[in-house]
Design an enzyme around this catalytic site. Sequence first.
Site, short mmCIF file in Angstrom:
data_model
loop_
_atom_site.label_atom_id
_atom_site.label_comp_id
_atom_site.label_asym_id
_atom_site.label_seq_id
_atom_site.Cartn_x
_atom_site.Cartn_y
_atom_site.Cartn_z
N GLY A 79 9.32 -101.90 -98.82
CA GLY A 79 8.17 -101.59 -99.66
C GLY A 79 6.84 -101.95 -99.07
O GLY A 79 6.73 -102.60 -98.03
N TRP A 119 12.12 -101.75 -109.36
CA TRP A 119 11.95 -100.38 -109.85
C TRP A 119 10.49 -100.26 -110.21
O TRP A 119 9.99 -100.93 -111.11
CB TRP A 119 12.83 -100.13 -111.08
CG TRP A 119 12.65 -98.79 -111.72
CD1 TRP A 119 11.53 -98.33 -112.35
CD2 TRP A 119 13.61 -97.72 -111.78
NE1 TRP A 119 11.72 -97.05 -112.81
CE2 TRP A 119 12.99 -96.64 -112.47
CE3 TRP A 119 14.91 -97.57 -111.33
CZ2 TRP A 119 13.65 -95.44 -112.72
CZ3 TRP A 119 15.57 -96.37 -111.58
CH2 TRP A 119 14.94 -95.33 -112.27
N THR A 120 9.74 -99.42 -109.50
CA THR A 120 8.29 -99.32 -109.71
C THR A 120 7.86 -97.97 -110.27
O THR A 120 6.66 -97.76 -110.48
CB THR A 120 7.55 -99.57 -108.39
OG1 THR A 120 8.00 -98.62 -107.40
CG2 THR A 120 7.79 -100.99 -107.89
N ASP A 169 21.73 -103.77 -101.45
CA ASP A 169 21.41 -103.16 -102.75
C ASP A 169 21.47 -104.26 -103.81
O ASP A 169 22.56 -104.77 -104.12
CB ASP A 169 22.41 -102.05 -103.06
CG ASP A 169 22.00 -101.21 -104.27
OD1 ASP A 169 21.20 -101.71 -105.09
OD2 ASP A 169 22.49 -100.08 -104.38
N LEU A 184 4.31 -104.02 -100.19
CA LEU A 184 3.99 -105.44 -100.12
C LEU A 184 4.88 -106.16 -99.11
O LEU A 184 4.41 -107.00 -98.35
CB LEU A 184 4.13 -106.08 -101.50
CG LEU A 184 3.95 -107.61 -101.56
CD1 LEU A 184 2.56 -108.01 -101.07
CD2 LEU A 184 4.20 -108.12 -102.97
N TYR A 219 8.99 -100.07 -118.30
CA TYR A 219 8.78 -100.81 -117.06
C TYR A 219 8.36 -102.24 -117.35
O TYR A 219 8.90 -103.19 -116.78
CB TYR A 219 7.73 -100.10 -116.22
CG TYR A 219 7.24 -100.89 -115.03
CD1 TYR A 219 8.06 -101.08 -113.92
CD2 TYR A 219 5.97 -101.45 -115.01
CE1 TYR A 219 7.61 -101.81 -112.82
CE2 TYR A 219 5.51 -102.17 -113.93
CZ TYR A 219 6.34 -102.34 -112.83
OH TYR A 219 5.90 -103.07 -111.75
N THR A 231 4.13 -108.40 -112.89
CA THR A 231 3.07 -107.41 -113.10
C THR A 231 2.24 -107.68 -114.34
O THR A 231 2.68 -108.36 -115.28
CB THR A 231 3.72 -106.02 -113.23
OG1 THR A 231 2.75 -105.05 -113.59
CG2 THR A 231 4.79 -106.02 -114.32
N TRP A 250 -2.46 -103.52 -109.65
CA TRP A 250 -3.26 -102.50 -108.96
C TRP A 250 -3.18 -102.67 -107.44
O TRP A 250 -4.20 -102.67 -106.74
CB TRP A 250 -4.71 -102.56 -109.44
CG TRP A 250 -4.93 -102.11 -110.85
CD1 TRP A 250 -4.03 -102.16 -111.88
CD2 TRP A 250 -6.13 -101.57 -111.42
NE1 TRP A 250 -4.59 -101.69 -113.04
CE2 TRP A 250 -5.88 -101.31 -112.79
CE3 TRP A 250 -7.39 -101.30 -110.91
CZ2 TRP A 250 -6.83 -100.79 -113.63
CZ3 TRP A 250 -8.36 -100.77 -111.75
CH2 TRP A 250 -8.09 -100.51 -113.10
#
Length: 283
Positions: A10, A61-62, A36, A12, A125, A101, A146
């Site tokens: 990913g 999961w984004t 996984d 980040l 989410y 988040t 963000w």
Amino acid sequence: MRWLITGGGGMLAADVLERIAVTGEPVLALTRADLDVRDPRALRDFVCAYRPRVVVNCAAWTAVDEAEKHEDEAMTVNGRAVEVLADACVRAGARLIHLSTDYVFDGNAALPYREDDVPNPVNAYGRSKLAGEVAAAGHYVVRTAWLYGAAGRNFVRTMIRLAGERDTVGVVADQRGQPTWTVDLADYIVRLAQSDLSPGIYHGTSAGETTWYGFAREIFTLLGADPDRVRPIATADYPMPAQRPANSLLACTRNEPLRPWREALHAAWPVLVTKAGPQCSPA
């Protein structure tokens, strides 16, 4: 010390890996193909065998809107896998740093959300990420918001592309937040892991605030494009399957915020434009 990064493919994770590599300490970044996190036995066995000193959990999961239709799948990755990982870290004697988040909040507050404010997610989410926070209790949880960076899809790269494709771009002007460069967040994560701070919830976002509209105008300005090509629209004018919080501001009361968002964007710009390629030319 030995590091393990889950979700190693990913945006980040790429910057966390680079930041750790500078220290010369051993680090292993595993993509979903390597490990996984939805497989509890594989996840538990790997952590116990590798015995890292620090685990940075970037696996997530984004797909916010897709989670509305696939909440159980999002919950598996963002909630149940974190529970397994947290338990494995305890068994291996590892420090877990789990990423969360602003979407754990409903966005209705007038002020920035503090670390100890009561979460109230308004979409699938957010509910799955809150489940991850609960599962990671007793470890380190870093909430951010963000995010943008060079290694993945994000708002900055989208605006660079649209600047080359459209005469005008409508951008939401009634959602507030803190654009945060993944390089700055990665540096904070590594410093947190190396600190003697107690486990708990921390906020890792840039200082200051803006809207998506204000963010887009700054991007157009850096491109040398007319920022007036960015048009303000309301959230109601751009309906999405998942509700978004109007206030995504996170107060950093347990630590210093990252550098101001505009300063960070200017510092990131040469890398972002290089990675964007020829699409960065304004129309």
